[in-house]
Scaffold this motif. Structure first.
Motif, PDB file in Angstrom:
ATOM      1  N   GLU A   1      11.539  45.207   4.099  1.00  0.00           N
ATOM      2  CA  GLU A   1      11.904  46.267   3.171  1.00  0.00           C
ATOM      3  C   GLU A   1      13.015  47.089   3.808  1.00  0.00           C
ATOM      4  OE1 GLU A   1      10.057  49.817   0.454  1.00  0.00           O
ATOM      5  OE2 GLU A   1       8.862  49.084   2.126  1.00  0.00           O
TER       6      GLU A   1
ATOM      7  N   THR B   1      14.621  34.963   5.014  1.00  0.00           N
ATOM      8  CA  THR B   1      14.040  36.297   4.851  1.00  0.00           C
ATOM      9  C   THR B   1      14.277  36.829   3.446  1.00  0.00           C
ATOM     10  OG1 THR B   1      14.512  36.728   7.177  1.00  0.00           O
ATOM     11  CG2 THR B   1      14.001  38.621   5.810  1.00  0.00           C
ATOM     12  N   SER B   2      13.227  37.381   2.844  1.00  0.00           N
ATOM     13  CA  SER B   2      13.337  38.062   1.558  1.00  0.00           C
ATOM     14  C   SER B   2      13.437  39.560   1.808  1.00  0.00           C
ATOM     15  CB  SER B   2      12.106  37.776   0.694  1.00  0.00           C
ATOM     16  OG  SER B   2      12.048  36.426   0.352  1.00  0.00           O
TER      17      SER B   2
ATOM     18  N   ASP C   1       9.656  45.711   8.744  1.00  0.00           N
ATOM     19  CA  ASP C   1       9.220  44.317   8.689  1.00  0.00           C
ATOM     20  C   ASP C   1       7.793  44.273   8.158  1.00  0.00           C
ATOM     21  OD1 ASP C   1      11.589  43.232   9.767  1.00  0.00           O
ATOM     22  OD2 ASP C   1      10.931  43.750  11.789  1.00  0.00           O
ATOM     23  N   LEU C   2       7.635  43.761   6.949  1.00  0.00           N
ATOM     24  CA  LEU C   2       6.323  43.720   6.311  1.00  0.00           C
ATOM     25  C   LEU C   2       5.582  42.421   6.596  1.00  0.00           C
ATOM     26  CD1 LEU C   2       7.377  45.211   2.879  1.00  0.00           C
ATOM     27  CD2 LEU C   2       6.282  46.393   4.785  1.00  0.00           C
ATOM     28  N   ASP C   3       6.327  41.366   6.781  1.00  0.00           N
ATOM     29  CA  ASP C   3       5.751  40.048   7.024  1.00  0.00           C
ATOM     30  C   ASP C   3       6.766  39.268   7.850  1.00  0.00           C
ATOM     31  OD1 ASP C   3       3.940  37.981   6.875  1.00  0.00           O
ATOM     32  OD2 ASP C   3       4.367  37.451   4.799  1.00  0.00           O
ATOM     33  N   GLU C   4       6.418  38.050   8.187  1.00  0.00           N
ATOM     34  CA  GLU C   4       7.319  37.235   8.996  1.00  0.00           C
ATOM     35  C   GLU C   4       8.659  37.010   8.294  1.00  0.00           C
ATOM     36  OE1 GLU C   4       7.410  32.697  10.581  1.00  0.00           O
ATOM     37  OE2 GLU C   4       5.522  33.784  10.805  1.00  0.00           O
ATOM     38  N   ASN C   5       8.625  36.796   6.994  1.00  0.00           N
ATOM     39  CA  ASN C   5       9.854  36.522   6.235  1.00  0.00           C
ATOM     40  C   ASN C   5      10.076  37.526   5.111  1.00  0.00           C
ATOM     41  OD1 ASN C   5      10.605  34.277   7.747  1.00  0.00           O
ATOM     42  ND2 ASN C   5       9.309  32.933   6.535  1.00  0.00           N
ATOM     43  N   PHE C   6       9.574  38.754   5.256  1.00  0.00           N
ATOM     44  CA  PHE C   6       9.727  39.758   4.205  1.00  0.00           C
ATOM     45  C   PHE C   6      10.041  41.109   4.833  1.00  0.00           C
ATOM     46  CE2 PHE C   6       8.219  42.647   0.839  1.00  0.00           C
ATOM     47  CZ  PHE C   6       8.988  42.162  -0.198  1.00  0.00           C
TER      48      PHE C   6
END
Length: 80
Positions: free
Chosen positions: A33, A70-71, A26-31
């Motif tokens: 990898e 989520t991306s 989890d890199l960000d709230e909505n991103f």
């Protein structure tokens, strides 16, 4: 859900399905990898000629964005 789909799909493509492992970062709230760990031989199969297979996988996964916000970024890494 996305991780399970990616793992099962990758297992269908490779020679050593027991070595497939998916890691979610989890890199960000909505991103997020998603890293596919595969045998050295299988990493090339997952990427495909000129990256066509991994791009197709990325397209399928990015289409899930319509269901949630989520991306995803998908990466393939070879196990040593």
């Amino acid at each position: 859900m996305i991780e399970n789909f990616l793992k099962e799909y990758a297992k269908l493509i490779v020679e050593y399905p027991d070595k497939i492992h998916i890691q979610r970062v989890d890199l960000d709230e909505n991103f997020v990898e998603l890293i596919i760990f595969a045998d050295k031989i299988d990493a090339g199969k997952l990427i495909g000629k000129n990256g066509k297979l991994i791009n197709a996988i990325k397209t399928v996964i990015s289409s899930s964005k319509s269901k949630d916000a989520t991306s995803y970024r998908v990466t393939v890494k070879a196990l040593e």
